[in-house]
Design a protein around this motif. Structure first.
Motif, mmCIF file in Angstrom:
data_model
loop_
_atom_site.group_PDB
_atom_site.id
_atom_site.type_symbol
_atom_site.label_atom_id
_atom_site.label_comp_id
_atom_site.label_asym_id
_atom_site.label_seq_id
_atom_site.Cartn_x
_atom_site.Cartn_y
_atom_site.Cartn_z
ATOM 1 N N ARG A 43 97.309 47.812 61.174
ATOM 2 C CA ARG A 43 98.803 46.973 61.109
ATOM 3 C C ARG A 43 99.478 46.943 62.499
ATOM 4 N NH1 ARG A 43 103.563 47.994 56.420
ATOM 5 N NH2 ARG A 43 104.789 46.137 57.130
ATOM 6 N N VAL A 44 99.507 48.119 63.375
ATOM 7 C CA VAL A 44 99.927 47.969 64.791
ATOM 8 C C VAL A 44 99.403 46.845 65.583
ATOM 9 C CG1 VAL A 44 100.458 48.985 67.118
ATOM 10 C CG2 VAL A 44 100.887 50.418 64.957
ATOM 11 N N LEU A 45 98.045 46.884 65.371
ATOM 12 C CA LEU A 45 97.076 45.735 66.060
ATOM 13 C C LEU A 45 97.487 44.424 65.590
ATOM 14 C CD1 LEU A 45 93.730 47.588 66.160
ATOM 15 C CD2 LEU A 45 95.275 47.445 67.976
ATOM 16 N N ALA A 46 97.670 44.302 64.523
ATOM 17 C CA ALA A 46 98.154 42.806 63.800
ATOM 18 C C ALA A 46 99.208 42.467 64.413
ATOM 19 C CB ALA A 46 98.159 42.902 62.360
ATOM 20 N N ILE A 47 100.313 43.279 64.433
ATOM 21 C CA ILE A 47 101.651 42.979 65.137
ATOM 22 C C ILE A 47 101.400 42.508 66.596
ATOM 23 C CG2 ILE A 47 103.860 43.679 66.005
ATOM 24 C CD1 ILE A 47 103.820 45.492 63.449
ATOM 25 N N LEU A 48 100.681 43.391 67.416
ATOM 26 C CA LEU A 48 100.405 42.988 68.847
ATOM 27 C C LEU A 48 99.791 41.775 68.935
ATOM 28 C CD1 LEU A 48 99.641 46.450 70.130
ATOM 29 C CD2 LEU A 48 101.803 45.599 70.222
ATOM 30 N N ASP A 49 98.678 41.451 68.141
ATOM 31 C CA ASP A 49 98.087 40.283 68.444
ATOM 32 C C ASP A 49 99.050 39.010 67.977
ATOM 33 O OD1 ASP A 49 95.290 38.888 68.557
ATOM 34 O OD2 ASP A 49 95.794 38.291 66.368
ATOM 35 N N TYR A 51 102.177 38.645 68.668
ATOM 36 C CA TYR A 51 102.893 38.223 69.702
ATOM 37 C C TYR A 51 101.953 38.096 71.105
ATOM 38 C CZ TYR A 51 106.866 39.385 66.837
ATOM 39 O OH TYR A 51 107.717 39.431 65.943
ATOM 40 N N GLY A 52 100.613 38.305 71.010
ATOM 41 C CA GLY A 52 100.041 38.242 72.117
ATOM 42 C C GLY A 52 100.163 39.349 73.210
ATOM 43 N N VAL A 53 100.403 40.502 72.852
ATOM 44 C CA VAL A 53 100.616 41.729 73.717
ATOM 45 C C VAL A 53 99.624 42.654 73.636
ATOM 46 C CG1 VAL A 53 102.154 43.669 73.755
ATOM 47 C CG2 VAL A 53 103.178 41.435 73.211
ATOM 48 N N LYS A 54 99.309 43.357 74.932
ATOM 49 C CA LYS A 54 98.277 44.261 74.840
ATOM 50 C C LYS A 54 99.098 45.635 75.085
ATOM 51 C CE LYS A 54 94.641 41.343 74.407
ATOM 52 N NZ LYS A 54 94.124 41.477 73.334
ATOM 53 N N ALA A 55 98.479 46.697 74.733
ATOM 54 C CA ALA A 55 98.883 48.028 74.960
ATOM 55 C C ALA A 55 98.119 48.955 75.320
ATOM 56 C CB ALA A 55 99.685 48.525 73.577
ATOM 57 N N THR A 56 98.383 50.439 75.566
ATOM 58 C CA THR A 56 97.671 51.298 75.856
ATOM 59 C C THR A 56 97.698 52.529 74.738
ATOM 60 O OG1 THR A 56 97.884 50.968 78.158
ATOM 61 C CG2 THR A 56 96.795 53.244 77.573
ATOM 62 N N PHE A 57 96.755 52.855 74.112
ATOM 63 C CA PHE A 57 96.862 53.990 72.953
ATOM 64 C C PHE A 57 96.100 55.115 73.318
ATOM 65 C CE2 PHE A 57 96.955 49.660 71.010
ATOM 66 C CZ PHE A 57 97.374 50.002 69.720
ATOM 67 N N PHE A 58 97.217 56.227 73.489
ATOM 68 C CA PHE A 58 96.718 57.549 73.677
ATOM 69 C C PHE A 58 96.312 58.453 72.290
ATOM 70 C CE2 PHE A 58 99.030 56.305 77.253
ATOM 71 C CZ PHE A 58 98.429 56.951 78.222
ATOM 72 N N MET A 59 94.784 58.362 72.257
ATOM 73 C CA MET A 59 94.454 58.858 71.119
ATOM 74 C C MET A 59 94.065 60.499 70.868
ATOM 75 S SD MET A 59 91.871 55.838 70.097
ATOM 76 C CE MET A 59 92.649 54.199 69.654
ATOM 77 N N VAL A 60 94.457 61.048 69.693
ATOM 78 C CA VAL A 60 93.945 62.290 69.686
ATOM 79 C C VAL A 60 92.496 62.325 69.193
ATOM 80 C CG1 VAL A 60 94.185 64.255 67.964
ATOM 81 C CG2 VAL A 60 96.272 63.070 68.619
ATOM 82 N N MET A 73 88.104 49.107 66.577
ATOM 83 C CA MET A 73 89.118 48.111 66.456
ATOM 84 C C MET A 73 90.032 47.921 67.653
ATOM 85 S SD MET A 73 90.358 48.209 62.400
ATOM 86 C CE MET A 73 91.628 46.867 62.735
ATOM 87 N N VAL A 74 90.558 49.035 68.042
ATOM 88 C CA VAL A 74 91.405 48.952 69.080
ATOM 89 C C VAL A 74 90.676 48.536 70.624
ATOM 90 C CG1 VAL A 74 93.009 50.573 70.677
ATOM 91 C CG2 VAL A 74 93.027 50.567 68.222
ATOM 92 N N GLY A 78 90.902 44.428 73.005
ATOM 93 C CA GLY A 78 91.174 44.513 74.446
ATOM 94 C C GLY A 78 92.279 45.437 74.877
ATOM 95 N N HIS A 79 92.633 46.394 73.865
ATOM 96 C CA HIS A 79 93.560 47.355 74.562
ATOM 97 C C HIS A 79 93.056 48.567 75.372
ATOM 98 C CE1 HIS A 79 96.718 45.348 71.866
ATOM 99 N NE2 HIS A 79 95.683 45.380 70.876
ATOM 100 N N ARG A 80 93.869 49.321 76.037
ATOM 101 C CA ARG A 80 93.329 50.486 76.869
ATOM 102 C C ARG A 80 93.398 51.557 76.037
ATOM 103 N NH1 ARG A 80 91.573 52.729 81.240
ATOM 104 N NH2 ARG A 80 93.139 52.667 83.216
ATOM 105 N N ILE A 81 92.652 52.630 76.314
ATOM 106 C CA ILE A 81 92.569 53.867 75.657
ATOM 107 C C ILE A 81 92.951 54.962 76.537
ATOM 108 C CG2 ILE A 81 91.101 55.508 74.063
ATOM 109 C CD1 ILE A 81 91.450 52.752 72.986
ATOM 110 N N GLY A 82 93.643 55.995 75.940
ATOM 111 C CA GLY A 82 93.916 57.185 76.651
ATOM 112 C C GLY A 82 93.746 58.487 75.976
#
Length: 203
Positions: A43-49, A51-60, A73-74, A78-82
């Motif tokens: 759902r976060v990805l859908a919101i970002l898409d 608005y055409g926004v990319k983000a960085t996801f710091f994942m456990v 999916m992330v 085209g988002h960044r992973i941390g």
């Protein structure tokens, strides 16, 4: 304000960490911690898409292990992973050896040069070791969307009050944040766009 926007004094504890990017450029860097979570991250990805926004996801790492489809999916969007450790470990309550091994265990799944410590705290030996292997990323603004003392309006007000050029902004794609996220995240993106901020990925 000590929490939402860390003071210069706190930033001195980890001088090689990234707290804020170019203050001369009107850009912000959205980040999300603690995912991926099946009911939240898509759902976060859908919101970002939207608005055409990319983000960085710091994942456990353990969440990546349990939810590989959401992880993919992330990346596919085209988002960044941390890296956010394998078990969301607190640095102060974990030995340096165990903490570093846990971070590397997560990175065996995540494959990133970015690392953000859960809760934003590291023991000095942990900090000195990890900064040799990763770019340590903190934040210039944490929205506190995880807090049960705040509502969505409070989270949005934190965005409006503390955002500045170069801010690294932290949300959470977690169950604890969901009740605030669905309202505060779109409103925040719309406000930031209206104010003329560009959205960029952590370099």
């Amino acid at each position: 304000m000590i929490i939402e926007q860390p003071s210069w004094f706190l930033r001195l504890f980890y001088p090689k960490a990234l707290w804020r990017l170019n203050p001369e450029e009107k850009a912000v860097y959205l980040t999300f911690d603690d995912g991926p979570i099946p009911d939240i991250t898509p759902r976060v990805l859908a919101i970002l898409d939207h608005y055409g926004v990319k983000a960085t996801f710091f994942m456990v790492g353990d969440n990546v292990r349990k939810h590989p489809a959401e992880f993919e999916m992330v990346k596919a969007a085209g988002h960044r992973i941390g890296n956010h450790t394998f078990n969301h470990l607190g640095g102060f309550t974990t030995s340096t050896v165990k903490y570093v091994r846990n971070a590397h265990k997560a990175n065996a799944l995540i494959h990133s040069d970015l690392f953000r410590p859960p809760h934003g705290w590291l023991r000095k030996p942990q900090y000195h070791f990890l900064k040799r292997h990763y770019k340590l990323v903190m934040w210039d603004l944490v929205t506190r969307d995880y807090s049960n003392r705040l509502n969505a309006d409070d989270v949005f007000e934190n965005i409006k009050r503390y955002t500045r050029s170069g801010s690294i902004i932290t949300f959470h794609d977690s169950l604890r944040s969901a009740d605030k996220l669905w309202s505060a995240l779109p409103r925040s993106i719309e406000w930031l766009q209206k104010e003329g901020y560009a959205f960029k990925l952590i370099p």
